[in-house]
Design an enzyme around this catalytic site. Structure first.
Site, PDB file in Angstrom:
ATOM      1  CG  ASP A 149      -1.733   7.896   0.209  1.00 39.00           C
ATOM      2  OD1 ASP A 149      -0.889   8.801   0.239  1.00 39.00           O
ATOM      3  OD2 ASP A 149      -2.575   7.763  -0.700  1.00 39.00           O
ATOM      4  CG  ASP A 183      -1.577   1.280   1.482  1.00 34.52           C
ATOM      5  OD1 ASP A 183      -2.357   1.675   0.598  1.00 34.52           O
ATOM      6  OD2 ASP A 183      -1.324   1.926   2.521  1.00 34.52           O
TER       7      ASP A 183
HETATM    8 MG   LIG Z   1      -2.739   3.209   3.330  1.00 33.83          MG
END
Ligand SMILES: [Mg+2]
Length: 254
Positions: A13, A11
Site C-alpha cells: 500500500d 511494501d
Molecule cells: Mg505503505
C-alpha cells in the site's frame, strides 16, 4: 544498485499501489528485477487479504508472483502465536486474511473467554466487537495486534488503519499489545528465515517512514524511501535517522 541485493522487500500500500491504482514505476522495477531472476518479496502490514488475494491483486497490475513471496502481518501474527503461544485460543478481530492465517496455523478461534485477542484491520468493526475484545483483555487475555498503522493510503486518500482501532482498545483497557507488523522486526525476520539470506542482502522499499523505514533501520538492512504515500520526502528529511536512499519516484532506480 540492482545486483546489490537478493531479497527486495516491497511494501505494498502506497509503494506498489494506491488502493486500486498501481504505481507504474514500481511495476516496471519489479519486472526488471524478475528479468534478472530476482523474485521480490511483498511485505504488508495490512492483515485484511489472504496471500491468494494479494497474488491476484498484483496480477491485475501485471505483476506475477507466488504465494511464498507474499508476507502479511496476518501470516506473521499467526506464525508467532503457533511458535510462542502454542495451544492458546484466539478471539479475532479482523478480515479474511487474518482468519485464514490463524486457521492455516491450526489455531482455535473462539467467541468468548479467549487466551489471546488478535486484532487486525476490520472494515466491519462494530462497538460490540470492540467491547468483546476489551472484556477479554480485562479478563486476562494477551493482546496481540497485527500492526499499528494510523492510516492506510487508498485511491480516496488516507483512511483509518488497524492502529487506530488498536489504540481504542489500548486506551480503554490500559493494556498495550504486542505488535507484529513493521516497524517491529517479525516480518523481516520471517523473510530472512524463509529465504536464508543475510541482512546485507536485504533491502526494504516503502512509503511510510514510521513503519517501513524504521523497521529496516532497526533491523539493520538497507532502506529506500519513496515519496507519494504516507510520509512525504520533506517529512523524511526532518527525521534524525535517515533511510539509505530517499527517492521521489522508483523510476530513479532504473
Ligand atoms: Mg505503505
Amino acid at each position: 544498485m540492482m545486483e546489490a541485493f537478493t531479497a527486495y522487500c516491497f511494501d505494498l500500500d502506497g509503494t506498489v499501489y494506491h488502493g486500486t491504482e498501481p504505481v507504474q514505476a514500481a511495476v516496471e522495477l519489479i519486472a526488471k528485477l524478475q528479468e534478472n531472476s530476482i523474485e521480490p518479496y511483498y511485505i504488508t502490514n495490512n492483515s485484511s487479504a489472504t496471500p491468494e488475494q494479494v497474488v491476484e491483486k498484483l496480477a491485475g497490475f501485471g505483476i506475477r508472483t507466488k504465494l511464498e513471496y507474499v508476507v502479511t502481518s496476518a501470516l506473521v501474527a499467526a506464525h508467532y502465536c503457533r511458535e510462542n503461544l502454542p495451544g492458546k485460543t484466539v478471539q479475532m478481530i479482523g478480515e479474511a486474511g487474518l482468519a485464514a492465517a490463524l486457521e492455516a496455523e491450526g489455531i482455535q478461534q473462539v467467541e468468548t473467554s479467549p487466551d489471546l485477542v488478535v486484532m487486525g484491520i476490520d472494515r466491519d468493526i462494530t462497538y460490540e466487537k470492540l467491547a468483546q475484545a476489551c472484556l477479554a483483555i480485562r479478563g486476562g487475555a494477551k493482546f496481540i495486534a497485527t500492526n499499528g498503522d494510523k492510516a492506510i493510503p487508498t485511491e480516496r486518500g488516507l483512511v483509518p488503519g488497524a492502529g487506530s482501532f488498536v489504540k481504542l482498545v489500548e486506551f480503554s483497557t490500559g493494556v498495550s499489545p504486542i505488535f507484529m507488523g513493521k516497524p517491529e522486526a517479525y516480518m523481516l525476520d520471517y523473510i530472512r528465515e524463509k529465504s536464508g539470506c543475510e541482512k546485507k542482502d536485504m533491502v526494504l522499499i516503502g512509503d511510510n517512514y514510521d513503519t517501513d523505514i524504521l523497521a529496516g533501520i532497526r533491523y539493520g538492512i538497507t532502506t529506500i524511501h519513496v515519496n507519494g504515500g504516507v510520509t512525504s520526502s520533506e517529512e523524511v528529511r526532518e527525521k534524525e535517522r535517515q533511510p539509505n536512499y530517499l527517492l521521489s519516484n522508483l523510476a530513479e532506480l532504473h
